[in-house]
Write a protein that holds these residues in place. Structure first.
Motif, short mmCIF file in Angstrom:
data_model
loop_
_atom_site.label_atom_id
_atom_site.label_comp_id
_atom_site.label_asym_id
_atom_site.label_seq_id
_atom_site.Cartn_x
_atom_site.Cartn_y
_atom_site.Cartn_z
N ILE A 81 1.42 -6.45 14.07
CA ILE A 81 1.48 -7.80 13.49
C ILE A 81 1.95 -8.79 14.55
O ILE A 81 1.41 -9.90 14.66
N LEU A 82 2.92 -8.38 15.35
CA LEU A 82 3.42 -9.26 16.42
C LEU A 82 2.37 -9.42 17.51
O LEU A 82 2.15 -10.52 18.03
N ARG A 83 1.70 -8.30 17.86
CA ARG A 83 0.74 -8.34 18.97
C ARG A 83 -0.52 -9.15 18.63
O ARG A 83 -1.29 -9.49 19.52
N ARG A 84 -0.70 -9.46 17.37
CA ARG A 84 -1.84 -10.31 16.99
C ARG A 84 -1.72 -11.69 17.65
O ARG A 84 -2.73 -12.34 17.95
N TYR A 85 -0.48 -12.11 17.92
CA TYR A 85 -0.25 -13.45 18.44
C TYR A 85 0.14 -13.50 19.91
O TYR A 85 -0.10 -14.51 20.58
N THR A 86 0.74 -12.43 20.44
CA THR A 86 1.14 -12.45 21.84
C THR A 86 1.39 -11.03 22.34
O THR A 86 1.77 -10.15 21.56
N ASP A 87 1.16 -10.82 23.62
CA ASP A 87 1.54 -9.55 24.26
C ASP A 87 2.90 -9.67 24.93
O ASP A 87 3.43 -8.67 25.44
N LEU A 88 3.47 -10.87 24.96
CA LEU A 88 4.79 -11.09 25.57
C LEU A 88 5.86 -10.84 24.52
O LEU A 88 6.39 -11.77 23.90
N ILE A 89 6.15 -9.57 24.30
CA ILE A 89 7.09 -9.13 23.27
C ILE A 89 8.18 -8.30 23.95
O ILE A 89 7.89 -7.32 24.64
N GLU A 90 9.41 -8.68 23.74
CA GLU A 90 10.55 -7.93 24.30
C GLU A 90 11.36 -7.34 23.15
O GLU A 90 12.15 -8.04 22.50
N PRO A 91 11.19 -6.04 22.87
CA PRO A 91 11.98 -5.42 21.80
C PRO A 91 13.46 -5.39 22.18
O PRO A 91 13.81 -5.11 23.33
N VAL A 92 14.30 -5.70 21.23
CA VAL A 92 15.75 -5.61 21.43
C VAL A 92 16.28 -4.36 20.73
O VAL A 92 17.21 -3.72 21.22
N THR A 103 1.57 -19.63 24.85
CA THR A 103 0.10 -19.60 24.84
C THR A 103 -0.34 -18.45 23.94
O THR A 103 -0.57 -17.34 24.41
N PRO A 104 -0.45 -18.68 22.66
CA PRO A 104 -0.74 -17.57 21.73
C PRO A 104 -2.17 -17.06 21.87
O PRO A 104 -3.07 -17.78 22.28
N LYS A 105 -2.34 -15.78 21.51
CA LYS A 105 -3.66 -15.17 21.53
C LYS A 105 -4.52 -15.64 20.35
O LYS A 105 -5.74 -15.60 20.42
N HIS A 106 -3.85 -16.06 19.29
CA HIS A 106 -4.56 -16.37 18.05
C HIS A 106 -3.82 -17.48 17.33
O HIS A 106 -2.59 -17.53 17.34
N GLY A 107 -4.56 -18.36 16.70
CA GLY A 107 -3.95 -19.41 15.90
C GLY A 107 -3.50 -20.60 16.71
O GLY A 107 -3.68 -20.67 17.93
N PRO A 108 -2.86 -21.57 16.05
CA PRO A 108 -2.44 -22.80 16.72
C PRO A 108 -1.26 -22.55 17.67
O PRO A 108 -0.49 -21.62 17.48
#
Length: 347
Positions: A81-92, A103-108
């Motif tokens: 669900i998160l990767r739908r919008y960005t690959d720049l994800i840092e799990p905590v 700069t999202p992959k999808h949407g506004p």
């Protein structure tokens, strides 16, 4: 995620747990609360709390044994669900992450709309709620994510950031624990607004490099990027006591909930480690550490306590009363990494 472990239990067994005050973790007398449902929190129930205390505060509290495999699987299910919008994800941890949606992959190109879309997808596809903080940097976004829980979304626009920070208590600032908060209060600093009025050189003089970081946070400056491949080097927890403790048995008793917290954090991070470090701060503020490196990595609270007991007693118990105890596990590897089991004889 909102009360992640407890929310999963309520979702999976609504007949027993929905709408009930529940605590995931070990029950009394020696257990520790890992996560409490929002129905339990008005009673003062919180994570890392001894279960015996939680049961006294809420006699109707239901203790639920943790199912870490289920929680990890749920965390993995949320990632797409998160990767739908960005690959720049840092799990905590299993239930928290930073996302860079510049700069999202999808949407506004709107952090607010993306946050709401993610929260709605988690609600409809996973049956769980999440809260979000939308801001120009990690520090403010993290604080904002806790601002309107559960099931909330707090947006802090760039022109609102300094006012938002001004209204924060000093305890909300990253790196400010009970001891540092006490030191700040001694300087007359109780809020972000107070911190904004203090010269950086005065903070550096009192807190060293951390003082520079506190000053930058007060100004809304946090240049840390979102690191998708960040490697965690250690996992730890510590506690400062309201009164000093001198009895070694009491020290061991105080180490048990600390070991539980470290084990929980290791589980959330999917890690185990070979190096165990015991931290002690004496009544004279002297910091002492004892460390051992193991052949077999540690992940459970029980094994961690075995080594904590050995480190506390060898070569001898602390000679001065202590005001702080802490445990850290480092030399981390993936929890599912293959290894050879060794027999360890404890005397």
């Amino acid at each position: 995620m909102d009360a992640f472990y407890a929310s999963i239990e309520q979702r999976d067994d609504p007949g027993r747990y929905a709408g009930q005050p529940i605590a995931v973790g070990g029950g009394p007398p020696r257990g520790v609360v890992m996560t409490a449902s929002y129905e339990a929190r008005p009673y003062g129930i919180h994570s890392a709390q001894p279960s015996a205390e939680a049961a006294r505060r809420c006699p109707d509290l239901i203790f639920v044994p943790p199912r870490m495999d289920v929680y990890k699987a749920e965390s993995r299910a949320i990632r797409p669900i998160l990767r739908r919008y960005t690959d720049l994800i840092e799990p905590v941890s299993l239930d928290e992450a930073y996302l860079d949606v510049t700069t999202p992959k999808h949407g506004p190109a709107s952090g607010t709309l993306i946050a709401e879309a993610i929260r709605e997808a988690i609600r409809t596809k996973r049956g769980l709620t999440a809260s979000a903080g939308v801001a120009a940097n990690k520090f403010v976004a993290k604080v904002a994510s806790d601002w309107d829980k559960p099931d909330g979304c707090t947006v802090v626009r760039p022109d609102e950031m300094l006012d938002f920070i001004a209204g924060l208590p000093t305890e909300a600032f990253r790196g400010v624990g009970p001891v540092t908060a006490e030191a700040l209060q001694a300087m007359g600093i109780h809020t972000g607004a107070d911190l904004q009025q203090v010269a950086e050189r005065d903070l550096v003089r009192r807190f060293g490099k951390r003082g520079r970081w506190f000053a930058a946070m007060a100004r809304g400056e946090d240049a840390r990027p979102v690191r998708p491949n960040r490697e965690r080097k250690s996992v730890g927890a510590e506690q400062t006591f309201s009164t000093i403790i001198a009895d070694p048995d009491q020290m061991l008793h105080r180490l048990e909930p600390i070991a539980e917290r470290v084990a929980q954090r290791l589980g959330r991070a999917g890690r185990k480690g070979r190096t165990v470090t015991l931290k002690m701060k004496t009544c004279h503020h002297e910091v002492l550490t004892r460390q051992t490196t193991l052949q077999r990595p540690v992940a459970s609270a029980e094994v961690l306590m075995q080594w904590a007991e050995r480190l506390l007693s060898e070569p001898h118990p602390p000679e001065e009363p202590l005001r702080l105890l802490g445990l850290t596990v480092s030399s981390l590897i993936a929890e599912d990494a293959a290894g050879r089991q060794l027999e360890l004889a404890f005397s």
